[in-house]
Structure formats: C-alpha cells, structure tokens
Design a protein around this motif. Structure first.
Motif, PDB file in Angstrom:
ATOM      1  N   ARG A 191       3.490  -1.251  -1.429  1.00 49.19           N
ATOM      2  CA  ARG A 191       3.240   0.291  -0.637  1.00 49.19           C
ATOM      3  C   ARG A 191       3.300   0.205   0.697  1.00 49.19           C
ATOM      4  O   ARG A 191       3.921   1.005   1.371  1.00 49.19           O
ATOM      5  CB  ARG A 191       1.807   0.550  -1.202  1.00 49.19           C
ATOM      6  CG  ARG A 191       1.258   1.972  -0.550  1.00 49.19           C
ATOM      7  CD  ARG A 191       1.856   3.019  -1.133  1.00 49.19           C
ATOM      8  NE  ARG A 191       1.289   4.329  -0.623  1.00 49.19           N
ATOM      9  CZ  ARG A 191       1.524   4.655   0.706  1.00 49.19           C
ATOM     10  NH1 ARG A 191       2.721   3.888   1.419  1.00 49.19           N
ATOM     11  NH2 ARG A 191       1.248   5.670   1.234  1.00 49.19           N
ATOM     12  N   TYR A 192       2.674  -0.950   1.403  1.00 53.70           N
ATOM     13  CA  TYR A 192       2.539  -0.919   2.906  1.00 53.70           C
ATOM     14  C   TYR A 192       3.635  -1.743   3.712  1.00 53.70           C
ATOM     15  O   TYR A 192       3.435  -1.851   4.950  1.00 53.70           O
ATOM     16  CB  TYR A 192       1.035  -1.289   3.078  1.00 53.70           C
ATOM     17  CG  TYR A 192       0.194  -0.123   2.630  1.00 53.70           C
ATOM     18  CD1 TYR A 192      -0.035   1.088   3.459  1.00 53.70           C
ATOM     19  CD2 TYR A 192      -0.802  -0.453   1.711  1.00 53.70           C
ATOM     20  CE1 TYR A 192      -0.616   1.871   3.187  1.00 53.70           C
ATOM     21  CE2 TYR A 192      -1.478   0.576   1.300  1.00 53.70           C
ATOM     22  CZ  TYR A 192      -1.452   1.618   2.097  1.00 53.70           C
ATOM     23  OH  TYR A 192      -2.515   2.790   1.668  1.00 53.70           O
TER      24      TYR A 192
ATOM     25  N   VAL B 200       0.900  -6.384   6.389  1.00 52.88           N
ATOM     26  CA  VAL B 200      -0.001  -5.448   6.941  1.00 52.88           C
ATOM     27  C   VAL B 200      -0.409  -5.996   8.357  1.00 52.88           C
ATOM     28  O   VAL B 200      -0.856  -5.273   9.364  1.00 52.88           O
ATOM     29  CB  VAL B 200      -1.422  -5.347   6.239  1.00 52.88           C
ATOM     30  CG1 VAL B 200      -1.202  -4.381   4.937  1.00 52.88           C
ATOM     31  CG2 VAL B 200      -2.181  -6.345   6.115  1.00 52.88           C
TER      32      VAL B 200
ATOM     33  N   VAL C 186      -2.935  -5.731  -8.097  1.00 54.32           N
ATOM     34  CA  VAL C 186      -3.456  -4.863  -7.005  1.00 54.32           C
ATOM     35  C   VAL C 186      -2.919  -5.173  -5.344  1.00 54.32           C
ATOM     36  O   VAL C 186      -2.478  -4.376  -5.075  1.00 54.32           O
ATOM     37  CB  VAL C 186      -5.137  -5.086  -6.955  1.00 54.32           C
ATOM     38  CG1 VAL C 186      -5.639  -4.251  -5.669  1.00 54.32           C
ATOM     39  CG2 VAL C 186      -5.616  -4.155  -8.226  1.00 54.32           C
ATOM     40  N   LEU C 187      -3.242  -6.483  -5.143  1.00 56.31           N
ATOM     41  CA  LEU C 187      -2.393  -6.991  -4.056  1.00 56.31           C
ATOM     42  C   LEU C 187      -1.213  -6.926  -3.937  1.00 56.31           C
ATOM     43  O   LEU C 187      -0.309  -6.396  -2.669  1.00 56.31           O
ATOM     44  CB  LEU C 187      -2.723  -8.516  -3.567  1.00 56.31           C
ATOM     45  CG  LEU C 187      -4.180  -8.744  -3.672  1.00 56.31           C
ATOM     46  CD1 LEU C 187      -4.644 -10.073  -3.438  1.00 56.31           C
ATOM     47  CD2 LEU C 187      -5.115  -7.892  -2.779  1.00 56.31           C
TER      48      LEU C 187
ATOM     49  N   LEU D  32       0.989  -9.312   0.920  1.00 54.73           N
ATOM     50  CA  LEU D  32       0.248  -8.299   1.584  1.00 54.73           C
ATOM     51  C   LEU D  32      -0.050  -8.697   3.061  1.00 54.73           C
ATOM     52  O   LEU D  32      -0.001  -7.698   3.979  1.00 54.73           O
ATOM     53  CB  LEU D  32      -1.049  -8.045   0.838  1.00 54.73           C
ATOM     54  CG  LEU D  32      -2.142  -7.046   1.226  1.00 54.73           C
ATOM     55  CD1 LEU D  32      -1.303  -5.852   1.060  1.00 54.73           C
ATOM     56  CD2 LEU D  32      -3.349  -7.144   0.364  1.00 54.73           C
TER      57      LEU D  32
ATOM     58  N   GLY E 258       0.782  -4.538  -5.604  1.00 56.45           N
ATOM     59  CA  GLY E 258       1.003  -3.119  -5.503  1.00 56.45           C
ATOM     60  C   GLY E 258       0.773  -2.562  -4.084  1.00 56.45           C
ATOM     61  O   GLY E 258       1.565  -2.028  -3.418  1.00 56.45           O
ATOM     62  N   LEU E 259      -0.247  -3.103  -3.511  1.00 57.47           N
ATOM     63  CA  LEU E 259      -0.614  -2.714  -2.042  1.00 57.47           C
ATOM     64  C   LEU E 259       0.447  -3.348  -1.073  1.00 57.47           C
ATOM     65  O   LEU E 259       0.764  -2.771  -0.355  1.00 57.47           O
ATOM     66  CB  LEU E 259      -1.915  -3.496  -1.640  1.00 57.47           C
ATOM     67  CG  LEU E 259      -3.221  -2.717  -2.108  1.00 57.47           C
ATOM     68  CD1 LEU E 259      -4.213  -3.404  -1.948  1.00 57.47           C
ATOM     69  CD2 LEU E 259      -3.154  -1.238  -1.400  1.00 57.47           C
ATOM     70  N   ALA E 260       0.999  -4.362  -1.218  1.00 61.28           N
ATOM     71  CA  ALA E 260       1.899  -5.103  -0.349  1.00 61.28           C
ATOM     72  C   ALA E 260       3.372  -4.267  -0.457  1.00 61.28           C
ATOM     73  O   ALA E 260       4.034  -3.871   0.384  1.00 61.28           O
ATOM     74  CB  ALA E 260       2.327  -6.493  -1.121  1.00 61.28           C
TER      75      ALA E 260
END
Lengths: 243, 247
Positions: free
Chosen positions: B242-243, B161, B235-236, B157, B238-240
């Motif tokens: 996604r972004y 980002v 969660v992390l 992540l 998934g965010l990684a």
C-alpha cells in the motif's frame, strides 16, 4: 495526427504551480525542443507526457494513447532518458543493455547500439567505473534499446565534452532519420539551435512561443543588440514572464 | 527468457559481486556454528537442562533464524532502499516491465542466499559436530518458510516507509539487534526468561525462532507461532504494497 499532443496541461505541487497551462503538439519525425529557465515546468511537462505523473487537468496523448490509462501500450513505443537516474554500481554495460532489451517486444540490436554510442570498448566495465559522459551515453542507449517510435530525452548532453556532444547530436539525427520522433529538454542554446526542428519556449509554467530556431532569432527584438542569438531571443521571451 | 527470469539472473550476479554482503549472508551462519562448536565450553556435551541434547543442536536453528534476520534486515532492506534512492526503480517504471519485478527478483535472490547459508550451517553442524537432523522435517520447513516470509514483509515495509537509503539501513539495524535478542541468540532454548519468551512469541523473528527450535526438537510448531508469522506476513506485506514509493 501529431505524435505527442498536450492540451491545457496543469500540474500543481502543494501550493506551487509547476505547470500552469501548457499546450503543444509534436509532429512525426521531428526533433522538438523544450527550452526555458530552471523551474519553468519543462521536466514536469515531460513527466506527464511519460505517464510518470498525473496531471491535475488537461489532456496528454502519445501516439493517440493516454500515457496513464494505456500505460502498457505507450511504454512499448516510448523511449525515455531520465535526468539523474543511476544504475546498480556493479552492473556491466553489456548486461544492462541486454537486460533492458529483453523488456521490449521488438528491441533494437543492443550490440550495434552499444558500438554506435562508443561504448563497445567498455562493454565489460561496471557502471560505477564509467565516466560521467559514458554513463550519459549508456542512459541514451537505454532510451533507444526498445526501438521506440518516440524518444523523450531530458538533458541529453549534460556532462559530455564538446566532441561527445557533437557525436551525440549526430546520433540523434540518425535516430530521427530512422523515423523516430524526438522530444528534447535542454538548457543548451547551441544544442537547441543545431539539433531541433522546432522549439517550445516555456516560462513560468506556460508556453510563450513555438517556432523554428531560425524564426525565433529573426523575430527577436532585443534593445541594444544588433544581431541577437537564439539565447538573446529566448531570454527576452522568458524574462518578460518571470517579472 | 522472460524479463523476470532475466532480472533475477542479473540481480543474482550483482549479489555475488558484493564480497562483504556475500560473506554476511552466506558464509557467516556456518562460520558462527563452527566457532561456537569449537570454542564454547560444553556446547558439544549433552546437557541435562536440554533433556540430554547438545546445546549446539539448539543453537543451529537459532543461527538459521539469525540468518533470516541478516538477509532481510541488512541485505534486502539496504538494496531496495538504495534502488529507490538512486532512481533505479523509477527508470524501470519507464519500461514495459513493472518495477515490482525488481522487488520480486530481490526477494528471490535473498531467499536463495538464505537457503544456501542455512544449508552450509547445517552441513557444518552435521559433519563436524554430529548434530542430528530436525526431528520434524515438515514442521521445520513450515516454520522456516513462514518466518522468512514474515521477515521479508517487514523488510519491504521498512524500505517502503523510510525516506532514504540511509534511513532504511538505520531502521533495519534498529530492528535487527533487539530481534536477535528475542530470537534467543543470547539466551537459547530453555534459558530464555519467561517474560522475554512471552514477548518473543509475538515478534516475527521470535515466533520464527521458537517454532524452528520446536520443530528441530521433534515436535510441531505451536499454532500461536504459526499464526503470528502468518499475520505479520499478511499485515506487513499488505502495508508495504500500500505505501511503497517508487521514487
């Protein structure tokens, strides 16, 4: 059927139009050049052809396939040399060629390619220790290692010395003679003139002319210049647009 | 050999060619145990406040969580950030192989290095200082695996980002140092103040450290710690996914 076909391509970043309206078609077995000033939209155009960017509108076909939708199929047949892309510092020349050849179903013989590009003596040298020209040649080798039907080369000979440039042109001619279609993005007029069968002149996101280098020179009307060169011809075509 | 297996092999070779990275990822935990065991007074004496266990026995699982943090927040974050900045992920995306394969290979190589590092630390603790093996081996493997997954997700992540390799490294270090505090590097075992422990329960590395310590002492990791690590991974991660930017 053309190998690459672009119809009314448009691409905008925020409020800046990179490609306004580009149409072109590249035939099988030719070396097709894309020339024009910086910021004319050449790189964005090839990135849309490569499937690295999605166009805002227009259609792109490579070997009849859509490079975004049929990504996997296009990747196997298309060899790409990117402007300014590097490799890990500690990877050796032979390792990266061996690695990238394993990504393709019918790769070229990477050892032969390595020798053809004069990288044989550097096979055990790590990327960080290569000269600018050697890095460039390795980058060309990676574009060809998958045995592509189409190769897109962006700034092919930037950073090469005069002899290496001529050797590279010779190599690209050999590649073409094997039946590979080549799309070349270049700044160098001597390269465009000697290497390309046809040229598309791009200015301000539009194609302003498509012809052979010889015809572009013959048709050039440059006031005060008796025997215009290709550079004069292209400058006169593009400067009218940028004003 | 499949492309992924070949990428993993090449990434492993590249990892082994970086002496500084190798030292911190692989040799440092064992060296830390050796230095602590030899130099810190009382660390090899059974301690009353630890129910007669050796302080070194508490430090070993903490060192292992420290190793998780080093490999993920330093090595993994740094390499992935620089691969993007230097256009290596982008170049890979021009081939039939997805650049995801390179991320998978990097995680695999770093987790392998982590296992070797922890194995070495354990070997030193066991042979030089007679530290006993974990009381609950299954609990230990579970806690360690989940802790490593949560930290890998966090590393990806951060790499996803941050805009540049420098920024990735900077953010990685900003996370690394406070996390070591919550992992109990300075306040091992029961010496951790209650407030810090309450916060540590909810950080990925803090939960990992406490869970691994529990398992080493012979009990099961608490459900809270396991849940915290699973939640961070999902969660992390998934965010990684996604972004993540490839260029």
């Amino acid at each position: 059927m053309p190998v690459i076909e672009v119809r009314n391509l448009r691409k905008q970043y925020a409020d800046q139009v990179a490609v306004a309206d580009v149409s072109l078609s590249v035939d099988e077995g030719e070396i097709f050049g894309l020339v024009g000033p910086n910021g004319a939209g050449k790189t964005t155009t090839v990135e849309c052809i490569e499937g690295l960017r999605t166009a805002d509108s227009g259609t792109v076909r490579v070997l009849g396939l859509d490079p975004r939708r049929d990504r996997a199929a296009v990747r196997q047949k298309l060899g790409i040399q990117l402007q300014e892309s590097q490799l890990p510092d500690r990877i050796k020349v032979w390792e990266v060629l061996d690695l990238y050849s394993s990504f393709y179903p019918h790769p070229a013989d990477w050892r032969a390619l390595m020798d053809e590009l004069g990288l044989g003596p550097k096979r055990n040298t790590v990327f960080a220790k290569l000269s600018g020209g050697q890095k460039q040649r390795l980058s060309i080798a990676l574009a060809l290692v998958g045995n592509p039907s189409v190769a897109i080369l962006d700034e092919l000979t930037t950073g090469l010395d005069p002899q290496a440039r001529r050797d590279t042109w010779e190599l690209i001619r050999h590649v073409r003679d094997r039946g590979v279609t080549v799309l070349l993005v270049t700044h160098f007029m001597d390269e465009a003139e000697r290497l390309c069968d046809r040229l598309a002149v791009v200015a301000a996101g539009r194609v302003v002319a498509v012809d052979t280098p010889r015809n572009l020179i013959a048709g050039a009307q440059v006031p005060g210049v008796e025997r215009p060169t290709l550079e004069d011809a292209i400058l006169s075509l593009t400067s009218a647009r940028s004003i | 050999m499949t492309a992924l297996a070949k990428i993993i092999r090449v990434e492993a070779k590249l990892f082994l060619r970086d002496p500084v990275g190798m030292f911190f990822a692989i040799a440092f935990p064992a060296l830390l145990i050796l230095v602590l065991g030899l130099a810190m007074p009382g660390i090899r004496e059974p301690a009353d406040e630890l129910d007669g266990r050796l302080p070194l026995e508490v430090y070993l699982p903490i060192t292992m969580t420290l190793a998780i943090a080093t490999v993920t927040m330093m090595t993994l974050v740094g390499v992935v950030g620089s691969y993007r900045e230097r256009g290596i992920l982008r170049r890979l995306s021009t081939t039939p192989v997805s650049p995801t394969a390179l991320l998978v290979a990097q995680v695999a190589v770093n987790v392998a290095a982590l296992l070797v590092a922890c194995g070495l630390a354990w070997l030193v603790a066991a042979t030089v200082f007679d530290v006993p093996p974990p009381g609950n081996a299954v609990g230990f493997v579970l806690a360690f695996t989940l802790g490593a997954s949560a930290m890998c997700a966090l590393a990806l992540l951060v790499a996803a980002v941050t805009p540049s390799a420098r920024a990735s490294m900077g953010v990685g270090q900003l996370i690394y140092f406070p996390m070591m505090f919550f992992a109990g590097v300075w306040t091992p075992g029961p010496q951790m103040p209650d407030l810090v422990r309450k916060i540590a329960d909810f950080t990925p590395l803090g939960a990992a450290s406490l869970a691994v310590q529990d398992a080493w002492a012979g009990s099961w990791p608490t459900l809270l710690h396991l849940a915290v690590m699973v939640a961070f991974t999902v969660v992390l991660g998934g965010l990684a996914a996604r972004y993540f930017r490839w260029e």
